[in-house]
Write a protein that holds these residues in place. Structure first.
Motif, PDB file in Angstrom:
ATOM      1  N   ASN A   1      -7.424 -10.031  -0.548  1.00 50.47           N
ATOM      2  CA  ASN A   1      -6.796 -10.532   0.670  1.00 50.47           C
ATOM      3  C   ASN A   1      -6.637 -12.047   0.630  1.00 50.47           C
ATOM      4  N   GLU A   2      -7.673 -12.730   0.154  1.00 49.51           N
ATOM      5  CA  GLU A   2      -7.615 -14.192   0.044  1.00 49.51           C
ATOM      6  C   GLU A   2      -6.534 -14.607  -0.949  1.00 49.51           C
ATOM      7  N   ARG A   3      -6.507 -13.913  -2.082  1.00 54.92           N
ATOM      8  CA  ARG A   3      -5.503 -14.220  -3.115  1.00 54.92           C
ATOM      9  C   ARG A   3      -4.098 -13.952  -2.599  1.00 54.92           C
TER      10      ARG A   3
ATOM     11  N   THR B   1       8.598 -14.571   9.947  1.00 54.20           N
ATOM     12  CA  THR B   1       7.170 -14.313  10.152  1.00 54.20           C
ATOM     13  C   THR B   1       6.894 -12.821  10.331  1.00 54.20           C
ATOM     14  N   PHE B   2       5.708 -12.401   9.929  1.00 54.81           N
ATOM     15  CA  PHE B   2       5.324 -10.989   9.987  1.00 54.81           C
ATOM     16  C   PHE B   2       4.018 -10.781  10.737  1.00 54.81           C
ATOM     17  N   HIS B   3       3.885  -9.568  11.301  1.00 57.39           N
ATOM     18  CA  HIS B   3       2.634  -9.173  11.961  1.00 57.39           C
ATOM     19  C   HIS B   3       1.899  -8.207  11.046  1.00 57.39           C
ATOM     20  N   PHE B   4       0.632  -8.512  10.773  1.00 53.18           N
ATOM     21  CA  PHE B   4      -0.161  -7.697   9.847  1.00 53.18           C
ATOM     22  C   PHE B   4      -1.040  -6.676  10.555  1.00 53.18           C
ATOM     23  N   HIS B   5      -1.042  -6.740  11.893  1.00 50.24           N
ATOM     24  CA  HIS B   5      -1.718  -5.705  12.700  1.00 50.24           C
ATOM     25  C   HIS B   5      -1.111  -5.736  14.086  1.00 50.24           C
ATOM     26  N   LEU B   6      -1.296  -4.645  14.835  1.00 49.19           N
ATOM     27  CA  LEU B   6      -0.731  -4.598  16.187  1.00 49.19           C
ATOM     28  C   LEU B   6      -1.828  -4.779  17.218  1.00 49.19           C
TER      29      LEU B   6
ATOM     30  N   VAL C   1       0.424   0.483  11.143  1.00 51.86           N
ATOM     31  CA  VAL C   1       0.377  -0.950  10.841  1.00 51.86           C
ATOM     32  C   VAL C   1      -1.092  -1.315  10.664  1.00 51.86           C
ATOM     33  N   GLY C   2      -1.432  -1.939   9.542  1.00 54.68           N
ATOM     34  CA  GLY C   2      -2.811  -2.369   9.306  1.00 54.68           C
ATOM     35  C   GLY C   2      -3.601  -1.500   8.350  1.00 54.68           C
ATOM     36  N   ASP C   3      -2.949  -0.487   7.735  1.00 60.15           N
ATOM     37  CA  ASP C   3      -3.661   0.378   6.779  1.00 60.15           C
ATOM     38  C   ASP C   3      -4.103  -0.409   5.544  1.00 60.15           C
ATOM     39  N   TRP C   4      -3.468  -1.553   5.306  1.00 58.71           N
ATOM     40  CA  TRP C   4      -3.841  -2.387   4.149  1.00 58.71           C
ATOM     41  C   TRP C   4      -5.333  -2.752   4.153  1.00 58.71           C
ATOM     42  N   LYS C   5      -5.921  -2.796   5.349  1.00 58.38           N
ATOM     43  CA  LYS C   5      -7.344  -3.176   5.451  1.00 58.38           C
ATOM     44  C   LYS C   5      -8.256  -2.170   4.739  1.00 58.38           C
TER      45      LYS C   5
ATOM     46  N   VAL D   1       0.838  -1.208   0.000  1.00 56.96           N
ATOM     47  CA  VAL D   1       0.000   0.000   0.000  1.00 56.96           C
ATOM     48  C   VAL D   1       0.873   1.259   0.000  1.00 56.96           C
ATOM     49  N   SER D   2       1.890   1.257   0.851  1.00 56.06           N
ATOM     50  CA  SER D   2       2.774   2.417   0.968  1.00 56.06           C
ATOM     51  C   SER D   2       3.552   2.659  -0.337  1.00 56.06           C
TER      52      SER D   2
END
Length: 302
Positions: free
Chosen positions: A280-282, A297-302, A268-272, A144-145
């Motif tokens: 998102n599924e794809r 591993t990554f965190h997609f939200h805090l 973190v989480g602006d992708w939503k 997104v960024s």
């Protein structure tokens, strides 16, 4: 200058910099044209390199590192804009400068920047055992960024629509190549080389802890007061207002902040707010496949 010539100089009409491939990785053509020189760049043992995939917290990390080096002295960090303080080794914009030349002219110790994947990193950095700081950001927010950054940055290709960009990013057909390969390549190299591997999400969650980790890696012992000062000065809201860190000193023909600010949200989480359910599924399916061979591993939200 004639009026019609001035009209042609309007930032929205500035042509985009074309791109080409270096070893299968998309790069702006000015970079491709001097690739041999970039590859042969001579690092020095006391160089400190900040490496990231584009839009993974690079400028933030640069500001933190500068303040650590200067023991929290904010005035020293205001001596020049980011792109002057930290030569971006593979970057060249005719109207702005050439990172390679800047680096060569800079006295030691130098703090340098790159977005190159580990396979394209000039070999001298590893040969000289330089300290390297790598920052990785979760790919959804990173995408997104990067999309918004390409919209405002004329030195990069037009991203097209969000739907088109989503596909380009998944296919790794963006400048500096595949996000997946980039983060995995540096992750695999971290134990063999002098690399500190950090995560954007950890820096957002506990900035003081990560700044302390950075200071230790750099070899600086900072007291609590200085650490707190660095946390404050490198917070998103303060940096967004800082002309030495927010890229507002570059001409609007290069970066047009009215299209999208260089420092947009830093969350973190602006992708939503961008991903559709289907996207998102794809994405998740593709991510699972491409990241199956790594412990990363990554965190997609805090």
């Amino acid at each position: 200058m004639a009026l019609n010539e001035m009209e042609n100089l309007k930032s929205d009409e500035t042509p985009r910099v074309p791109v080409d491939y270096v070893e299968g990785i998309l790069q702006p053509t000015p970079t491709c044209d001097i690739w041999d020189q970039i590859w042969k760049f001579q690092a020095k043992p006391d160089d400190l390199l900040i490496s990231t995939y584009p839009k993974a917290g690079t400028t933030w990390t640069q500001e933190i590192v500068d303040l650590i080096q200067n023991e929290g002295d904010v005035e020293i960090s205001k001596r020049a804009p980011t792109h002057i303080r930290f030569p971006f080794i593979e970057w060249i914009i005719p109207s702005v400068g050439c990172g390679l030349e800047q680096a060569k002219a800079m006295p030691s110790p130098r703090i340098l920047k790159t977005h190159l994947p580990i396979d394209l990193l000039p070999p001298s950095f590893l040969e000289e055992k330089c300290k390297i700081i790598y920052v990785a950001r979760n790919p959804k927010d990173n995408m997104v960024s990067y999309f918004h950054f390409q919209r405002m940055n004329k030195a990069l290709p037009d991203p097209g629509t969000w739907e088109e960009y989503f596909e380009s990013f998944l296919a790794g057909k963006v400048c500096w190549g595949s996000w997946h390969d980039h983060v995995k390549g540096w992750w695999n190299a971290k134990d063999q080389h002098n690399i500190l591997y950090l995560f954007y999400e950890d820096m957002k969650k506990n900035p003081k802890h990560e700044i302390e980790k950075l200071a230790e890696f750099i070899g600086k012992k900072l007291d609590d007061k200085v650490l707190d000062q660095i946390v404050h000065h490198t917070s998103f809201d303060i940096m967004k207002q800082n002309p030495m860190a927010n890229y507002s000193t570059l001409p609007s023909e290069v970066m047009n902040h009215s299209v999208s600010p260089f420092m947009r949200k830093g969350t973190v989480g602006d992708w939503k707010h961008h991903f559709t359910v289907a996207q998102n599924e794809r994405f998740n399916e593709d991510y699972k496949k491409k990241m199956a061979d790594t412990s990363l591993t990554f965190h997609f939200h805090l």
